[in-house]
Design a protein around this motif. Structure first.
Motif, short mmCIF file in Angstrom:
data_model
loop_
_atom_site.label_atom_id
_atom_site.label_comp_id
_atom_site.label_asym_id
_atom_site.label_seq_id
_atom_site.Cartn_x
_atom_site.Cartn_y
_atom_site.Cartn_z
N ASN A 222 -1.68 2.74 -4.83
CA ASN A 222 -2.41 2.01 -3.90
C ASN A 222 -2.71 2.48 -2.79
N VAL A 223 -4.03 2.76 -2.59
CA VAL A 223 -4.58 3.60 -1.66
C VAL A 223 -5.67 2.80 -0.74
N VAL A 224 -5.94 2.98 0.53
CA VAL A 224 -6.87 2.31 1.26
C VAL A 224 -7.58 3.33 2.16
N ASP A 225 -8.34 3.00 2.39
CA ASP A 225 -9.27 3.88 3.62
C ASP A 225 -8.86 2.98 4.94
N TYR A 226 -7.99 3.40 5.74
CA TYR A 226 -7.73 3.03 7.16
C TYR A 226 -8.70 3.06 8.14
N GLY A 227 -9.74 3.79 7.88
CA GLY A 227 -10.78 3.91 9.03
C GLY A 227 -10.53 4.98 9.80
N VAL B 31 1.02 -1.19 0.16
CA VAL B 31 -0.18 0.14 0.00
C VAL B 31 0.84 1.24 0.05
N ASP B 32 0.55 1.94 -0.99
CA ASP B 32 1.44 3.37 -1.11
C ASP B 32 0.97 4.58 -0.02
N VAL B 33 -0.39 4.37 0.08
CA VAL B 33 -1.01 5.60 0.92
C VAL B 33 -2.31 4.80 1.77
N ALA B 34 -2.19 5.43 2.94
CA ALA B 34 -3.50 5.09 3.72
C ALA B 34 -4.24 6.45 4.31
N VAL B 35 -5.53 6.57 3.98
CA VAL B 35 -6.31 7.69 4.55
C VAL B 35 -7.05 7.31 5.79
N THR C 290 5.57 1.28 8.30
CA THR C 290 5.22 0.28 7.19
C THR C 290 5.95 0.80 5.72
N ASP C 291 6.36 2.11 5.70
CA ASP C 291 6.62 2.62 4.53
C ASP C 291 5.42 3.16 3.87
N THR C 292 4.38 3.33 4.46
CA THR C 292 3.11 3.94 3.76
C THR C 292 2.92 5.30 4.18
N MET C 293 2.48 6.11 3.21
CA MET C 293 2.31 7.48 3.45
C MET C 293 1.06 7.53 4.15
N LEU C 294 0.83 8.66 5.03
CA LEU C 294 -0.39 8.90 5.95
C LEU C 294 -0.93 10.08 5.46
N VAL C 295 -2.20 10.00 5.18
CA VAL C 295 -3.03 11.13 5.04
C VAL C 295 -4.22 11.35 5.85
N SER C 296 -4.21 12.31 6.71
CA SER C 296 -5.60 12.16 7.75
C SER C 296 -6.43 13.15 7.40
N ILE C 297 -7.48 12.95 7.77
CA ILE C 297 -8.81 13.88 7.50
C ILE C 297 -9.24 14.15 9.01
N GLY C 298 -9.36 15.39 9.46
CA GLY C 298 -9.70 15.69 10.83
C GLY C 298 -11.15 16.10 10.73
N GLY C 299 -11.68 16.42 11.91
CA GLY C 299 -11.10 16.66 13.16
C GLY C 299 -10.42 18.04 13.25
#
Length: 322
Positions: A91-96, A41-45, A122-131
């Protein structure tokens, strides 16, 4: 068509997408599969539904849900203006959402930092939505633990560098604390869109909204790119950077901001920066109208992902003058 729909939980791969009714189906950000398996996975949202640190209007704990809901149309067509499907290469997942206990506020920052660190490890980029914007402090700490002092590119109406006691959970003080602790490299950091006053700039380059209006998009981009150089860049986007006409659904709206099209131009310009992560904060659905704010937020995060896809070599197919 029975093989399509509800890809948020039925799809098994983080790459690609399939047809789905925009007005139906299980919601996730851009219809990405919900998963905490970060292999390949490249990015976890990740959503961070916390707003106990606001100083005016609450409600942005509901922001992740609203932004996910507003993202459905963006999952339907090729990305504008690139003319590509970012998920052909990214490769992008919604991490919840992060599990938080708001009744024990002393646990919040640690819970966010721990969740972020586990993803980044895990070398996955994190994109966070707040909040609310206080979530950026533990996110920055997790990223700094991985990359060292960070160049912060902050899009905001507020400086968020007002004095604090080093312990208060407050969405208006966390960047001063992060700078004081060496988490942020202020010599490489820029605050874009400010239109509230602070007696100290704390060493940041400040490009106020009036400055942007007078000098234009490209000069603004040139300044914050030169400032960051090759440093690891973390993007923090407070939706109140937009004028209330374009983002009414936020806790501390300030007139005189930029338009949504200008903000999108800023995000689309980031391709040659050393990007390490992003957060999008302060969407407060109770004060929104017709999803105007949530739509802007969804587009901003979507375009950030498109920038990452472009950096990974996605083939563009632009049509017409852009």
């Amino acid at each position: 068509m029975t093989q399509f729909g509800d890809q948020a939980f039925r799809k098994t791969s983080p790459k690609g997408r399939w047809p789905e009714m925009t007005y139906g189906g299980a919601l996730s950000f851009l219809r990405r599969v919900y998963s905490r398996d970060l292999d390949d996975v490249d990015v976890a949202v990740m959503g961070i539904p916390f707003d106990n640190a606001v100083t005016y209007r609450p409600g942005c704990r509901l922001g992740p849900r609203a932004v996910r809901g507003a993202s459905v149309q963006l999952a339907e067509l090729k990305a504008f203006p690139w003319g590509m499907d970012p998920f052909d290469t990214l490769n992008v997942v919604d991490y919840g959402d992060v599990a938080l206990d708001p009744h024990h506020p002393d646990t919040i920052a640690r819970a966010i930092q721990t969740a972020a660190a586990e993803i980044i490890a895990t070398d996955t980029m994190l994109v966070s939505i707040g909040g609310d914007h206080s979530i950026s402090y533990p996110l920055l700490k997790a990223h700094a633990d991985r990359h060292g002092p960070i160049a912060l590119l902050q899009f905001d109406a507020h400086c968020d560098t007002w004095p604090d006691d080093g312990q208060t959970i407050d969405h208006g003080t966390m960047f001063a604390r992060a700078a004081r602790e060496g988490v942020i490299d202020v010599a490489k950091s820029t605050q874009v869109g400010l239109r509230t006053y602070n007696d100290s700039d704390h060493g940041f380059e400040i490009l106020s909204s009036p400055w942007i209006h007078r000098n234009g998009i490209q000069k603004t981009i040139d300044v914050f790119k030169a400032r960051a150089g090759a440093a690891p860049v973390y993007v923090s986007f407070d939706i109140d950077m937009l004028d209330p006409a374009y983002a009414p659904g936020t806790g501390t709206p300030v007139p005189g901001g930029v338009a949504s099209w200008q903000a999108l131009e800023f995000i689309r310009s980031l391709t040659d920066l050393n990007l390490i992560g992003m957060d999008l904060v302060e969407v407060s659905p109770p004060f929104d109208h017709s999803e105007v704010t949530a739509l802007a937020a969804a587009h901003l995060v979507h375009d950030f992902l498109c920038v990452l896809a472009q950096k990974s070599g996605a083939k563009e197919n632009k049509i017409g003058k852009l």
